[in-house]
Scaffold this motif. Structure first.
Motif, PDB file in Angstrom:
ATOM      1  N   ASP A   1       0.810  -1.221   0.000  1.00 36.08           N
ATOM      2  CA  ASP A   1       0.000   0.000   0.000  1.00 36.08           C
ATOM      3  C   ASP A   1       0.842   1.270   0.000  1.00 36.08           C
ATOM      4  OD1 ASP A   1       1.092  -0.243   2.521  1.00 36.08           O
ATOM      5  OD2 ASP A   1      -0.803   0.008   3.600  1.00 36.08           O
ATOM      6  N   GLY A   2       2.178   1.129   0.050  1.00 38.81           N
ATOM      7  CA  GLY A   2       3.060   2.291   0.028  1.00 38.81           C
ATOM      8  C   GLY A   2       3.444   2.820   1.395  1.00 38.81           C
ATOM      9  N   GLU A   3       3.030   2.151   2.466  1.00 36.97           N
ATOM     10  CA  GLU A   3       3.407   2.576   3.811  1.00 36.97           C
ATOM     11  C   GLU A   3       4.785   2.043   4.165  1.00 36.97           C
ATOM     12  OE1 GLU A   3       1.803   4.650   6.071  1.00 36.97           O
ATOM     13  OE2 GLU A   3       0.565   5.069   4.324  1.00 36.97           O
ATOM     14  N   LEU A   4       5.655   2.923   4.660  1.00 35.07           N
ATOM     15  CA  LEU A   4       7.003   2.538   5.051  1.00 35.07           C
ATOM     16  C   LEU A   4       6.931   1.547   6.200  1.00 35.07           C
ATOM     17  CD1 LEU A   4      10.032   4.852   5.231  1.00 35.07           C
ATOM     18  CD2 LEU A   4       9.626   3.230   7.062  1.00 35.07           C
ATOM     19  N   THR A   5       7.634   0.431   6.055  1.00 28.88           N
ATOM     20  CA  THR A   5       7.647  -0.578   7.124  1.00 28.88           C
ATOM     21  C   THR A   5       8.983  -0.611   7.849  1.00 28.88           C
ATOM     22  OG1 THR A   5       8.240  -2.323   5.547  1.00 28.88           O
ATOM     23  CG2 THR A   5       5.893  -2.031   6.031  1.00 28.88           C
ATOM     24  N   THR A   6      10.095  -0.487   7.116  1.00 37.38           N
ATOM     25  CA  THR A   6      11.423  -0.465   7.736  1.00 37.38           C
ATOM     26  C   THR A   6      12.390   0.321   6.860  1.00 37.38           C
ATOM     27  OG1 THR A   6      12.157  -2.502   6.661  1.00 37.38           O
ATOM     28  CG2 THR A   6      11.170  -2.745   8.821  1.00 37.38           C
ATOM     29  N   TYR A   7      13.477   0.763   7.480  1.00 41.14           N
ATOM     30  CA  TYR A   7      14.586   1.326   6.723  1.00 41.14           C
ATOM     31  C   TYR A   7      15.874   0.998   7.456  1.00 41.14           C
ATOM     32  CZ  TYR A   7      14.976   5.312   9.959  1.00 41.14           C
ATOM     33  OH  TYR A   7      15.152   6.097  11.075  1.00 41.14           O
ATOM     34  N   LYS A   8      16.979   0.929   6.701  1.00 42.27           N
ATOM     35  CA  LYS A   8      18.282   0.688   7.321  1.00 42.27           C
ATOM     36  C   LYS A   8      19.366   1.273   6.429  1.00 42.27           C
ATOM     37  CE  LYS A   8      18.714  -3.911   5.316  1.00 42.27           C
ATOM     38  NZ  LYS A   8      18.862  -5.329   5.561  1.00 42.27           N
ATOM     39  N   ARG A   9      20.429   1.747   7.072  1.00 41.61           N
ATOM     40  CA  ARG A   9      21.571   2.254   6.318  1.00 41.61           C
ATOM     41  C   ARG A   9      22.379   1.062   5.840  1.00 41.61           C
ATOM     42  NH1 ARG A   9      25.447   6.284   9.271  1.00 41.61           N
ATOM     43  NH2 ARG A   9      26.151   4.382  10.235  1.00 41.61           N
ATOM     44  N   VAL A  10      22.699   1.056   4.532  1.00 44.38           N
ATOM     45  CA  VAL A  10      23.448  -0.062   3.967  1.00 44.38           C
ATOM     46  C   VAL A  10      24.825   0.354   3.463  1.00 44.38           C
ATOM     47  CG1 VAL A  10      21.392  -1.407   3.387  1.00 44.38           C
ATOM     48  CG2 VAL A  10      22.307   0.207   1.713  1.00 44.38           C
ATOM     49  N   ARG A  11      25.080   1.650   3.418  1.00 44.02           N
ATOM     50  CA  ARG A  11      26.376   2.122   2.916  1.00 44.02           C
ATOM     51  C   ARG A  11      26.592   3.557   3.372  1.00 44.02           C
ATOM     52  NH1 ARG A  11      27.473   4.230  -2.837  1.00 44.02           N
ATOM     53  NH2 ARG A  11      29.719   4.317  -2.865  1.00 44.02           N
ATOM     54  N   ARG A  12      27.867   3.896   3.666  1.00 45.83           N
ATOM     55  CA  ARG A  12      28.258   5.272   3.989  1.00 45.83           C
ATOM     56  C   ARG A  12      29.539   5.561   3.226  1.00 45.83           C
ATOM     57  NH1 ARG A  12      29.238   8.140   9.847  1.00 45.83           N
ATOM     58  NH2 ARG A  12      28.389  10.127   9.207  1.00 45.83           N
ATOM     59  N   TYR A  13      29.612   6.733   2.562  1.00 45.58           N
ATOM     60  CA  TYR A  13      30.740   7.012   1.682  1.00 45.58           C
ATOM     61  C   TYR A  13      30.949   8.513   1.501  1.00 45.58           C
ATOM     62  CZ  TYR A  13      26.891   7.692  -1.617  1.00 45.58           C
ATOM     63  OH  TYR A  13      25.739   8.125  -2.215  1.00 45.58           O
ATOM     64  N   GLU A  14      32.174   8.877   1.052  1.00 45.86           N
ATOM     65  CA  GLU A  14      32.460  10.266   0.724  1.00 45.86           C
ATOM     66  C   GLU A  14      31.916  10.561  -0.673  1.00 45.86           C
ATOM     67  OE1 GLU A  14      36.686  10.721   1.089  1.00 45.86           O
ATOM     68  OE2 GLU A  14      36.548  11.057   3.241  1.00 45.86           O
ATOM     69  N   ARG A  15      31.395  11.764  -0.862  1.00 47.77           N
ATOM     70  CA  ARG A  15      30.748  12.137  -2.120  1.00 47.77           C
ATOM     71  C   ARG A  15      31.627  11.881  -3.330  1.00 47.77           C
ATOM     72  NH1 ARG A  15      26.358  15.351  -3.362  1.00 47.77           N
ATOM     73  NH2 ARG A  15      26.214  16.199  -1.267  1.00 47.77           N
ATOM     74  N   GLY A  16      32.891  12.210  -3.251  1.00 45.20           N
ATOM     75  CA  GLY A  16      33.770  12.110  -4.421  1.00 45.20           C
ATOM     76  C   GLY A  16      34.362  10.734  -4.668  1.00 45.20           C
ATOM     77  N   LYS A  17      34.043   9.738  -3.853  1.00 47.53           N
ATOM     78  CA  LYS A  17      34.657   8.408  -3.989  1.00 47.53           C
ATOM     79  C   LYS A  17      33.749   7.454  -4.761  1.00 47.53           C
ATOM     80  CE  LYS A  17      38.075   9.296  -1.124  1.00 47.53           C
ATOM     81  NZ  LYS A  17      39.440   9.167  -1.249  1.00 47.53           N
ATOM     82  N   ALA A  18      34.364   6.775  -5.723  1.00 50.08           N
ATOM     83  CA  ALA A  18      33.642   5.738  -6.466  1.00 50.08           C
ATOM     84  C   ALA A  18      33.885   4.393  -5.801  1.00 50.08           C
ATOM     85  CB  ALA A  18      34.122   5.705  -7.908  1.00 50.08           C
ATOM     86  N   ASP A  19      32.944   3.489  -5.956  1.00 50.95           N
ATOM     87  CA  ASP A  19      33.123   2.135  -5.451  1.00 50.95           C
ATOM     88  C   ASP A  19      34.210   1.440  -6.255  1.00 50.95           C
ATOM     89  OD1 ASP A  19      31.178   2.300  -3.497  1.00 50.95           O
ATOM     90  OD2 ASP A  19      29.610   1.468  -4.773  1.00 50.95           O
ATOM     91  N   PRO A  20      35.004   0.578  -5.628  1.00 47.21           N
ATOM     92  CA  PRO A  20      35.997  -0.176  -6.407  1.00 47.21           C
ATOM     93  C   PRO A  20      35.274  -1.096  -7.381  1.00 47.21           C
ATOM     94  CG  PRO A  20      36.037  -0.837  -4.074  1.00 47.21           C
ATOM     95  CD  PRO A  20      35.022   0.245  -4.225  1.00 47.21           C
ATOM     96  N   SER A  21      35.854  -1.241  -8.575  1.00 51.57           N
ATOM     97  CA  SER A  21      35.173  -2.076  -9.570  1.00 51.57           C
ATOM     98  C   SER A  21      35.626  -3.506  -9.558  1.00 51.57           C
ATOM     99  CB  SER A  21      35.350  -1.542 -10.960  1.00 51.57           C
ATOM    100  OG  SER A  21      36.589  -0.958 -11.175  1.00 51.57           O
TER     101      SER A  21
END
Length: 110
Positions: free
Chosen positions: A90-110
């Motif tokens: 129905d679109g109601e938020l049930t849960t949330y969790k942080r899955v990643r924290r990073y610096e704006r200018g950093k790309a993930d390693p490929s």
């Protein structure tokens, strides 16, 4: 019966604004994104900068939002986070969790 979307606030995120789907019809993808951003912002008192992904799952929706957690100078040193937001069918938020924290200018390693 016709539904009309309510406008967004000046930041363009639509926080606090909901468009109710017609009774019995599931929310559209656009409505799910608006609901996820608005409910997450209300619960955390932060404004999502963007939605990086969303998908329909068996019991609702999973939306990933990017949030500025710590502003720094220069801006490329700011800390952002990815949150996984789960909504019911129905679109109601049930849960949330942080899955990643990073610096704006950093790309993930490929």
């Amino acid at each position: 019966m016709t539904n009309t979307a309510q406008g967004s606030d000046a930041s363009g995120n639509g926080a606090g604004k909901k468009r109710s789907p017609e009774r019995g019809s599931p929310p559209s993808a656009v409505e799910i994104l608006r609901l996820a951003r608005a409910q997450f912002a209300e619960l955390t008192d932060t404004q999502p900068e963007s939605v990086s992904s969303f998908e329909r799952v068996e019991d609702g929706w999973v939306v990933r939002v990017e949030v500025l957690e710590l502003a720094r100078v220069p801006d490329t040193m700011s800390l952002l986070a990815t949150y996984e937001v789960m909504l019911g069918p129905d679109g109601e938020l049930t849960t949330y969790k942080r899955v990643r924290r990073y610096e704006r200018g950093k790309a993930d390693p490929s």
